[in-house]
Structures are given as C-alpha cells and as structure tokens.
Design an enzyme around this catalytic site. Structure first.
Site, mmCIF file in Angstrom:
data_model
loop_
_atom_site.group_PDB
_atom_site.id
_atom_site.type_symbol
_atom_site.label_atom_id
_atom_site.label_comp_id
_atom_site.label_asym_id
_atom_site.label_seq_id
_atom_site.Cartn_x
_atom_site.Cartn_y
_atom_site.Cartn_z
ATOM 1 N N SER A 132 -40.439 11.022 -95.368
ATOM 2 C CA SER A 132 -41.348 11.746 -94.469
ATOM 3 C C SER A 132 -40.670 12.788 -93.593
ATOM 4 O O SER A 132 -40.949 12.878 -92.394
ATOM 5 C CB SER A 132 -42.132 10.767 -93.592
ATOM 6 O OG SER A 132 -42.943 9.984 -94.399
ATOM 7 N N ASP A 178 -47.654 8.565 -92.458
ATOM 8 C CA ASP A 178 -46.351 9.132 -92.126
ATOM 9 C C ASP A 178 -46.356 9.773 -90.743
ATOM 10 O O ASP A 178 -45.443 9.569 -89.936
ATOM 11 C CB ASP A 178 -45.950 10.177 -93.172
ATOM 12 C CG ASP A 178 -46.016 9.634 -94.590
ATOM 13 O OD1 ASP A 178 -46.078 8.402 -94.743
ATOM 14 O OD2 ASP A 178 -46.009 10.440 -95.527
#
Ligand code: GLA
Length: 392
Positions: A132, A178
């Site tokens: 991420s 995320d």
C-alpha cells in the site's frame, strides 16, 4: 523491491526541501504502508479486514508556494514540476501527480481550498509489492495539506479522500482497507475493520514471543491490470443471483442452495468472501487469546481460499507459502498467507520471535533454490497511523 528500511523523518526531508524551494516546510506529515494480516478481497464486499500499519512511511513536506503556482517534487532527486492552480484538481501528467491532484480535488469538494504549495515527497514504503505505498502517499498528502489549511479532516475522512483519489484519478477500483489502516493505524495494534459501517476495534499485538515476517515474492503486481476489477464484478454478479445487497449478507448455506444458478466461478468467488469473513473473526479471537496456533490455521485457510477459490495468488507466492511448511524451522511458523490484492507481492507470516531471523534466512535460501529468485524480507511490529511530524 527492497524491504530494507532507510530512515526518513522530518529531519531528513527538511534540508532537501530547503535545497529545492529555498524555504522551510510549514508542515511535514507521514503516513504508513500496511500489511494485511487477514481479510482479503472482503473490503469491497462490506466485509471484515484485519490489517496493521507498517513502520515504513510516506513523508510529505509542504509550504505555501510564493510563486502562485504549485511546485511538486515526486521523490528525492526528481526535478520540480509546476502546475497551475486551475489544473491541480484535474487528472494530468506525470502520472504520480494524480495522487496529489486527486486529494486536492477531494478536499475542495469538502470546501477546503488548497493554496498553491511547494511539496516534496519521500517514501520508504516499497512500491508495487502489495504494501500500500499508494495509500500511504494519498493519506500523507491529505494529512499534510489539511494541516497546512488548518482544516479538521478526521482520519476516516482522509481515508475516504484517498480511496476516491484511487477511483477517480488513478483508475484503481480499490476498497477502503489500505487507506483506512494508513490513516487510523495504532502502534502495537492490529485493526479489525467492519467495512460496512467503518467501525473498528484495535487489537493489541504486543506479545513479544510472536513476530510478523513479510517476504517479497519479487513479482510485481498492479491492481490496474484488470484482475482486481474482474473479481469485483464476479462478486457483484454473485450478489445479483443471491438477491443480497452485498456478500456480507450471504451465508455458506445460501451459496449451497443456489450453487447451480451461481455457476462454478461465482460460487467459488463468493465462497471465498463468505469464508474469509468467518476467518477474520476466528483470527481476531485467536490473537486476543494469544492462541497463535489458531491464528495460523485461519491464515493458512485464507491462503488456500485465495489461491483456489478467488484465484488471485500466483506460482511464486504459492511457492513461498508452501516453503513455510517445509523449511527446517517450519515448526516456528504459525501460519503464512499472501497479503494484499494478489497477483504477486508479499506473503505475511506469524513466526516465533526467537526463530524469526532463522526462518527468514531459510525461506530466502529455499526460495532461491526453488525458483532462482533473490528476494528480501522485513520483520516488523504494528506501526503508527498518519500523523503530522512537524509544523511551523
Ligand atoms: C488491495 C485494495 C484493497 C483490498 C485488497 C484485497 O490492496 O486496495 O482495497 O481490496 O487489495 O484485500
């Protein structure tokens, strides 16, 4: 991708910012990457996820620009790009600038006018490895800009701004996991998020006897490649057949009852999601009890389901997960699974702390022997979510 960490902070970015712009930053903010412990491809199905923030961060330094134009530097060593304020809320070039343009656009939609800024970005979140780095980027830009504007934007709102940026400026139809963990993560805690109403529980992960080991498969992934969007579509199709608003509302019994109508593909996709939500609950309970064996069982189940039913793993990642069962120190590994969107990227394992370096070394050796691939790893603990590091 290199999982080793280079130190970055307000202190490391400030002198470079001064070199580029001839002024000091007004705000320096940071936001972390993440590793998802369990709950994969459940977020866009209104389900549960259980990620933790990493100590790897994206750092953004900003100050009002004296030139009337935006001046941005995407990473250390890059040249300055200049953007007219009227264009800063529209998609454009270079591609990375869309992460910033999107955030500025979403802030303006909320009535927060961002002035032209000088901005420098630095990151030690590995890119393209499923950790991420883009969420860390969006959330740190949002954290820096809202602090600069004196605007009170909650962490969850910052996560939603990051997600909208992905959807509208980057063309990635991601869920909320995320950005949410990057914005709301807490040191020494994993976070169990209910993606239906965005309520969450922080789960302490302070047991020194267990470590989180992340190993890169060295296979790059891209969520813009279509496999991710195709999975979302399969889940929507399954919902339409089941007559439910989301797979959160489905049960294994409902799937069995409509097995023929669903067809093999949608049945397996839906079975993954429904089963994964149950595994998240089992994992959370196990961690709270310190029952690492049970946590490991849930992780292994998650991987098998992602591999066979959701089909988002790949040969290299499967090899890593299998090797965690066969290396000489396999008994020190509680469980392992792919982490993130899939199609490459990293695996995450829970490992006895006393043996974690030995396990990592054996895994790297075994992976090299099996596939001839050299790779890197990270031993980590849950890090802190987005924060302002310095403000003048
Ligand atoms: C990517 C997406 C997330 C989530 C995961 C799979 O990381 O950005 O929203 O869907 O894949 O769990």
């Amino acid at each position: 991708m290199d999982l080793e960490q280079r130190e970055i902070s307000a202190e490391t970015i400030t002198p470079t910012f001064v070199e580029y712009f001839g002024q000091k930053p007004t705000v320096v903010a940071a936001s972390p990457g993440r590793v998802n412990l369990i709950g994969e491809h459940t977020d866009y199905n209104d389900g549960f996820v259980l990620p933790m923030a990493l100590n790897n961060i994206n750092v953004v330094a900003v100050a009002p620009s004296p030139t009337g134009k935006h001046r941005w530097v995407g990473s250390l060593g890059d040249t300055i790009i200049e953007i007219d304020p009227a264009d800063a809320t529209k998609p454009g070039d270079p591609f990375w600038s869309n992460y910033v343009r999107g955030v500025i656009c979403m802030l303006e939609r909320r009535g927060i006018k961002v002035p032209p800024v000088d901005m420098l970005i630095d990151s030690n979140v590995p890119r393209g490895g499923g950790l991420s780095s883009s969420a860390a980027f969006e959330v740190s830009v949002c954290t820096a800009l809202s602090a600069l504007c004196g605007a009170d934007v909650t962490p969850t709102e910052r996560a939603l701004i990051g997600q909208a940026t992905e959807h509208e400026f980057v063309n990635v139809p991601c869920g909320i996991m995320d950005q949410f963990i990057s914005a709301n993560g807490k040191k020494d805690h994993a976070l169990m998020l209910d993606c239906k109403d965005l309520s969450y529980n922080l789960i302490p992960m302070t047991d020194p006897s267990v470590s989180v080991l992340v190993i890169d498969s060295a296979v790059k992934h891209s969520l813009a490649d279509g496999g991710y969007a195709a999975r979302r579509k399969n889940c929507e199709d399954a919902c339409a057949i089941l007559g439910v608003p989301s797979l959160r509302e489905a049960t294994l019994e409902m799937l069995e009852a409509k097995k023929a109508e669903l067809g093999d593909l949608c049945f397996r996709r839906a079975r993954h999601v429904v089963g994964e939500n149950l595994r998240v609950a089992a994992f959370a309970e196990a961690v709270q009890k310190g029952d690492w064996e049970a946590a490991g069982v849930a992780m292994r189940g998650s991987h098998a389901s992602l591999k066979d039913d959701f089909e988002v793993s790949c040969a290299e990642v499967d090899t890593l997960v299998s090797l965690s069962d066969t290396i000489p120190s396999a008994a020190s590994v509680y469980g392992a699974r792919m982490t993130g969107g899939g199609f490459g990227g990293c695996i995450v394992a829970l490992v006895k702390s006393e043996d974690v370096e030995k396990v990592a070394a054996e895994m790297l050796d075994a992976y090299r022997e099996a596939l001839g691939i050299e790779t890197t790893y990270l031993v980590t603990r849950p890090g802190e979510g987005a924060r302002v590091l310095a403000q003048a």
